[in-house]
Design a protein around this motif. Structure first.
Motif, PDB file in Angstrom:
ATOM      1  N   ALA A  46      58.018  45.678  70.723  1.00 17.17           N
ATOM      2  CA  ALA A  46      58.377  45.790  72.144  1.00 17.17           C
ATOM      3  C   ALA A  46      57.179  46.204  72.991  1.00 17.17           C
ATOM      4  CB  ALA A  46      59.525  46.787  72.323  1.00 17.17           C
ATOM      5  N   VAL A  47      56.413  47.179  72.495  1.00 10.05           N
ATOM      6  CA  VAL A  47      55.255  47.660  73.264  1.00 10.05           C
ATOM      7  C   VAL A  47      54.178  46.579  73.360  1.00 10.05           C
ATOM      8  CG1 VAL A  47      53.258  49.186  73.051  1.00 10.05           C
ATOM      9  CG2 VAL A  47      55.525  50.135  72.937  1.00 10.05           C
ATOM     10  N   LEU A  48      53.969  45.849  72.291  1.00 12.48           N
ATOM     11  CA  LEU A  48      52.868  44.879  72.262  1.00 12.48           C
ATOM     12  C   LEU A  48      53.277  43.495  72.754  1.00 12.48           C
ATOM     13  CD1 LEU A  48      51.397  46.034  68.859  1.00 12.48           C
ATOM     14  CD2 LEU A  48      50.396  46.398  71.108  1.00 12.48           C
ATOM     15  N   LEU A  49      54.559  43.298  72.967  1.00  7.12           N
ATOM     16  CA  LEU A  49      55.041  41.999  73.432  1.00  7.12           C
ATOM     17  C   LEU A  49      54.347  41.529  74.708  1.00  7.12           C
ATOM     18  CD1 LEU A  49      57.082  39.644  73.438  1.00  7.12           C
ATOM     19  CD2 LEU A  49      58.790  41.201  74.342  1.00  7.12           C
ATOM     20  N   PRO A  50      54.144  42.411  75.700  1.00 10.04           N
ATOM     21  CA  PRO A  50      53.502  41.926  76.935  1.00 10.04           C
ATOM     22  C   PRO A  50      52.105  41.348  76.714  1.00 10.04           C
ATOM     23  CG  PRO A  50      54.569  44.027  77.340  1.00 10.04           C
ATOM     24  CD  PRO A  50      54.623  43.787  75.856  1.00 10.04           C
ATOM     25  N   LEU A  51      51.433  41.788  75.640  1.00  7.03           N
ATOM     26  CA  LEU A  51      50.082  41.263  75.392  1.00  7.03           C
ATOM     27  C   LEU A  51      50.108  39.780  75.037  1.00  7.03           C
ATOM     28  CD1 LEU A  51      48.429  44.129  73.266  1.00  7.03           C
ATOM     29  CD2 LEU A  51      48.163  43.666  75.689  1.00  7.03           C
ATOM     30  N   THR A  52      51.264  39.274  74.666  1.00  6.24           N
ATOM     31  CA  THR A  52      51.333  37.870  74.250  1.00  6.24           C
ATOM     32  C   THR A  52      51.573  36.918  75.411  1.00  6.24           C
ATOM     33  OG1 THR A  52      53.725  37.901  73.840  1.00  6.24           O
ATOM     34  CG2 THR A  52      52.300  38.580  72.026  1.00  6.24           C
ATOM     35  N   PHE A  53      51.792  37.458  76.609  1.00  6.20           N
ATOM     36  CA  PHE A  53      52.125  36.586  77.739  1.00  6.20           C
ATOM     37  C   PHE A  53      51.088  35.477  77.967  1.00  6.20           C
ATOM     38  CE2 PHE A  53      55.625  38.972  78.123  1.00  6.20           C
ATOM     39  CZ  PHE A  53      55.731  39.980  79.072  1.00  6.20           C
ATOM     40  N   PRO A  54      49.794  35.833  77.982  1.00 10.31           N
ATOM     41  CA  PRO A  54      48.838  34.770  78.295  1.00 10.31           C
ATOM     42  C   PRO A  54      48.452  33.922  77.092  1.00 10.31           C
ATOM     43  CG  PRO A  54      47.685  36.840  78.080  1.00 10.31           C
ATOM     44  CD  PRO A  54      49.135  37.126  77.832  1.00 10.31           C
ATOM     45  N   MET A  55      48.968  34.288  75.912  1.00  8.97           N
ATOM     46  CA  MET A  55      48.584  33.539  74.707  1.00  8.97           C
ATOM     47  C   MET A  55      49.366  32.237  74.628  1.00  8.97           C
ATOM     48  SD  MET A  55      48.500  36.450  71.739  1.00  8.97           S
ATOM     49  CE  MET A  55      47.761  38.048  71.976  1.00  8.97           C
ATOM     50  N   ALA A  56      48.834  31.301  73.871  1.00  6.72           N
ATOM     51  CA  ALA A  56      49.597  30.088  73.559  1.00  6.72           C
ATOM     52  C   ALA A  56      50.827  30.511  72.764  1.00  6.72           C
ATOM     53  CB  ALA A  56      48.738  29.134  72.731  1.00  6.72           C
ATOM     54  N   PRO A  57      51.943  29.807  72.921  1.00  2.00           N
ATOM     55  CA  PRO A  57      53.190  30.234  72.255  1.00  2.00           C
ATOM     56  C   PRO A  57      53.020  30.522  70.762  1.00  2.00           C
ATOM     57  CG  PRO A  57      53.680  28.456  73.768  1.00  2.00           C
ATOM     58  CD  PRO A  57      52.193  28.612  73.772  1.00  2.00           C
ATOM     59  N   GLN A 341      58.271  32.644  76.464  1.00  2.34           N
ATOM     60  CA  GLN A 341      57.315  31.551  76.335  1.00  2.34           C
ATOM     61  C   GLN A 341      57.911  30.208  76.756  1.00  2.34           C
ATOM     62  OE1 GLN A 341      54.194  31.667  75.568  1.00  2.34           O
ATOM     63  NE2 GLN A 341      53.783  33.564  74.501  1.00  2.34           N
ATOM     64  N   GLY A 342      59.166  30.265  77.215  1.00  5.17           N
ATOM     65  CA  GLY A 342      59.810  29.034  77.685  1.00  5.17           C
ATOM     66  C   GLY A 342      60.454  28.224  76.576  1.00  5.17           C
ATOM     67  N   LEU A 343      60.639  28.850  75.418  1.00  5.81           N
ATOM     68  CA  LEU A 343      61.236  28.132  74.292  1.00  5.81           C
ATOM     69  C   LEU A 343      62.660  28.613  74.079  1.00  5.81           C
ATOM     70  CD1 LEU A 343      58.130  28.550  72.013  1.00  5.81           C
ATOM     71  CD2 LEU A 343      58.850  26.440  73.101  1.00  5.81           C
ATOM     72  N   GLN A 344      63.549  27.692  73.767  1.00  2.00           N
ATOM     73  CA  GLN A 344      64.941  28.052  73.548  1.00  2.00           C
ATOM     74  C   GLN A 344      65.252  27.965  72.056  1.00  2.00           C
ATOM     75  OE1 GLN A 344      67.116  29.322  75.745  1.00  2.00           O
ATOM     76  NE2 GLN A 344      68.368  29.611  73.937  1.00  2.00           N
TER      77      GLN A 344
END
Lengths: 501, 157
Positions: A46-57, A341-344
């Motif tokens: 949960a804490v590190l999830l925001p770091l993945t926003f700019p990464m490729a999915p 990431q826009g994936l369902q």
């Protein structure tokens, strides 16, 4: 042939510099977090999830998966060395691991835990790699009724198998589901948003997750000087760790049985690794020729729980990806990450995003190998200096939480929401309610709600007949009722498990 | 028949009932389709909380109703907990003026202090260093736009 082409695309996505670096980084973080009691895998992700926003999915998911699967490694180390499990699923590891440590066999115990986890995890993800396509094909036959029932099962199962008052868990789950329905309805109406534009898309999941998993835990830590009240230096050597490897491999039946059990439990929504570890330990002890030796330093006890708790992650991930329903609370966060990431998630994901799905599974397999080497280093080098002063830990993690909550939408509202859920989560834990049920409810509510509305539109006033006339739905409903009844019957007997995370 | 109920034990039921009531204040006028699921959930909440209250009134408590480890000491620590939650609220309200780095540094230093840290160097260096590092990390990795406030001109806001 399709399987091999998917596998090839997965390998292509994973075997590159950036994903491998992310796997190593994620594994290191996961082991460190896992080794610090009070910090769960859910919290770490949960804490590190925001770091993945700019990464490729794929890279973002690889990073989170590496953390997810490596936390149990770190948790086993502290369970063995300090009798303080780093994560709830390592509680059982301490039963035999700590006695072994006190007998001067800490290195051996760590080696057993590492190898059992690695083999259990590898088996689980290899099976997942092979069968996920077939499972997705079956899941494609699921309609609105089936998906609705599975979503509800994700919350209901917590009440059946978790510890704690069933009434409190039911209230928690139902409340989580209720607030999870806030937002714009498929009918176009705005529901309980109070005309607040920040609630139009429903409760934002990042602040809710960070609030309940991170802030509430920090509030519980207030008043304690250290997370771990111990300062222990334990003798161990690399040779003893490798000796532990051999001990684990010398028990192939236990490893295999525990891995299969863990994987099966992981497939059940919300069951979680803690249940897998306990169930495997209980079964192994019952089947052992020397059950009285369990709890006194029997390596087989460590094999049983570590193999199962790591294998559970594969089953849980499969449920999450194929059905779109979290297999555990931590995979609920991964589900949130996929959505961001826009994936369902769902059976369509397996066909439409095959490189991502197979890349994820391959990454989980490769992570097991990376983690063995990192965990050996951690097990060898880690001393009793895990006594982290809470006065330093709390403000550090609060800063992470504030920035992480703000970062998802650049909205002050999200920080306030996080704090509100943090306080709420603390009160829930304090009074024996289930924050996990609330989180599962918030995540599953949109799924359940949308499918129910679809049923109204498809079947009209006879919507309820879909649960009986559709064989798969009837089967799921029957299973759900059986699980709930079994849970009620079990409570009337004895078994108490720690709270499911 | 009745047992004494501590105020704290009613807090969650009150919050849940209050939250549910607030939900329906806004959602009461929706179509039946939109209300069906929430109605069912409200019924479950009501029945579950009724069970909880009956158990509390009968004074029946078991391990199942147990509290989290460390919860009993909370009476002495609720001001700290309140500060931990309200501190960020204040920081966020002020960071439009002070800038995120300064506001969060002040919050972190204040938190360290109220949690018992007394060494002046740690009280200043740790929060400042951590805030600057985290703000930089979130800005460069997430391209996060944080309020710059007073120190915006120095690139530190």
């Amino acid at each position: 042939m399709e399987f091999f082409s998917h596998l090839q695309s997965g390998l292509d996505g994973v075997l590159a510099v950036e994903p491998i670096l992310l796997m190593v980084f994620g594994s290191v973080l996961g082991i460190i977090v896992g080794a610090i009691p009070g910090l769960s895998s859910g919290m770490a992700v949960a804490v590190l999830l925001p770091l993945t926003f700019p990464m490729a999915p794929l890279n973002g998911m690889i990073f989170l998966i590496s953390i997810y699967v490596s936390v149990t490694y770190g948790g086993a180390i502290t369970a063995i060395l300090l009798n303080t499990p780093g994560a709830p699923e390592n509680s059982v590891t301490a039963l035999d691991g700590y006695p072994m440590s006190r007998q001067g066999r800490a290195g051996e115990a760590i080696g057993v835990a590492i190898m059992s986890s690695a083999v259990g995890g590898l088996l689980s993800y290899i099976v997942m790699l092979v069968v996920i396509g077939s499972v997705a094909a079956v899941a494609l036959k699921f309609g609105a009724a089936e998906i609705f029932l599975i979503a509800i099962a994700g919350v209901a199962v917590l009440g059946a198998i978790g510890s704690g008052s069933p009434a409190k868990i039911a209230a928690s789950g139902a409340f989580g589901l209720l607030i999870g329905t806030i937002g714009v309805v498929p009918t176009g109406e705005w529901r309980a948003t109070f005309d607040n534009p920040f609630l139009a898309e429903g409760l934002p999941i990042i602040p809710v997750l960070i609030g309940i998993f991170v802030v509430s835990e920090l509030l519980l830590l207030v008043g304690r000087d250290y997370v771990v009240d111990a300062d222990v230096t334990v003798q161990r050597s690399l040779g003893s760790i490798f000796s532990g490897f051999r001990q684990a491999l010398a028990r192939p039946v236990t490893v295999l049985r525990s891995a299969l059990l863990g994987m099966g439990i992981g497939l059940v929504p919300a069951a979680g690794a803690t249940l897998a570890a306990f169930a495997s330990y209980s079964l192994t002890r019952r089947l052992s020729r020397r059950p009285e030796s369990f709890g006194t330093g029997n390596p087989e006890g460590i094999v049983a729980c570590e193999s199962a708790n790591n294998a559970c992650s594969g089953g849980a991930l499969m449920t999450t990806l194929v059905l779109g329903v979290p297999g555990s609370v931590t995979t609920a966060i991964l589900l949130g990450a996929l959505t961001i990431q826009g994936l369902q998630p769902g059976p369509q994901l397996i066909y439409e995003q095959a490189p991502l799905v197979y890349g994820l599974i391959v990454a989980a397999i490769v992570s097991q190998v990376i983690m063995v080497s990192l965990a050996v280093g951690a097990g060898y080098g880690l001393s009793g200096a895990l006594a982290v002063p809470t006065r330093i830990l709390i403000p550090c993690l609060m800063l992470f939480a504030i920035l992480g909550a703000f970062g998802s939408r650049n909205a002050d509202f999200d920080v306030f929401l996080m704090l509100g859920f943090g306080a709420f989560g603390y009160l829930l834990k304090r009074d024996g309610y289930s924050p996990a049920a609330v989180v599962m409810g918030v995540i599953l509510a949109p799924i359940a709600d949308n499918e129910l509305i679809r049923m109204f539109q498809l079947y009209g006033s006879d919507w309820y007949l879909a649960f009986i006339q559709r064989p798969i739905a009837a089967g799921i409903l029957s299973l759900l009722v059986l699980v709930l009844l079994h849970g009620m019957w079990r409570r009337r007997r004895t078994t108490k498990l720690p709270a499911i995370e | 028949m009745t047992g004494r109920i501590a105020f704290g034990e009613l807090l969650i039921p009150v919050l849940m009932v209050g939250g549910t009531a607030a939900y329906w204040i806004d959602a009461g006028g929706l179509s039946l389709e939109a209300k069906a699921f929430p109605l069912a959930l409200t019924a479950v909440i009501a029945v579950s909380l009724a069970f909880v209250l009956v158990r509390l009134l009968r004074g029946r408590r078991s391990e199942e109703d147990g509290r989290a480890e460390g919860a009993d000491a909370e009476g002495a620590h609720w001001p700290l907990r309140a500060a931990l939650v309200l501190g960020p609220v204040l920081a966020v309200l002020l960071w439009g003026f002070l800038g995120a780095t300064l506001a969060l540094t002040a919050y972190a230093a204040a938190t360290l202090f109220i949690l018992g840290e007394r060494k002046p160097l740690r009280l200043f260096l740790l929060p400042a260093g951590l805030c600057i590092a985290l703000v930089y990390l979130f800005r460069s990795v997430l391209y996060l736009r944080l309020p710059e406030g007073l120190l915006g001109g120095f690139g530190l806001g």
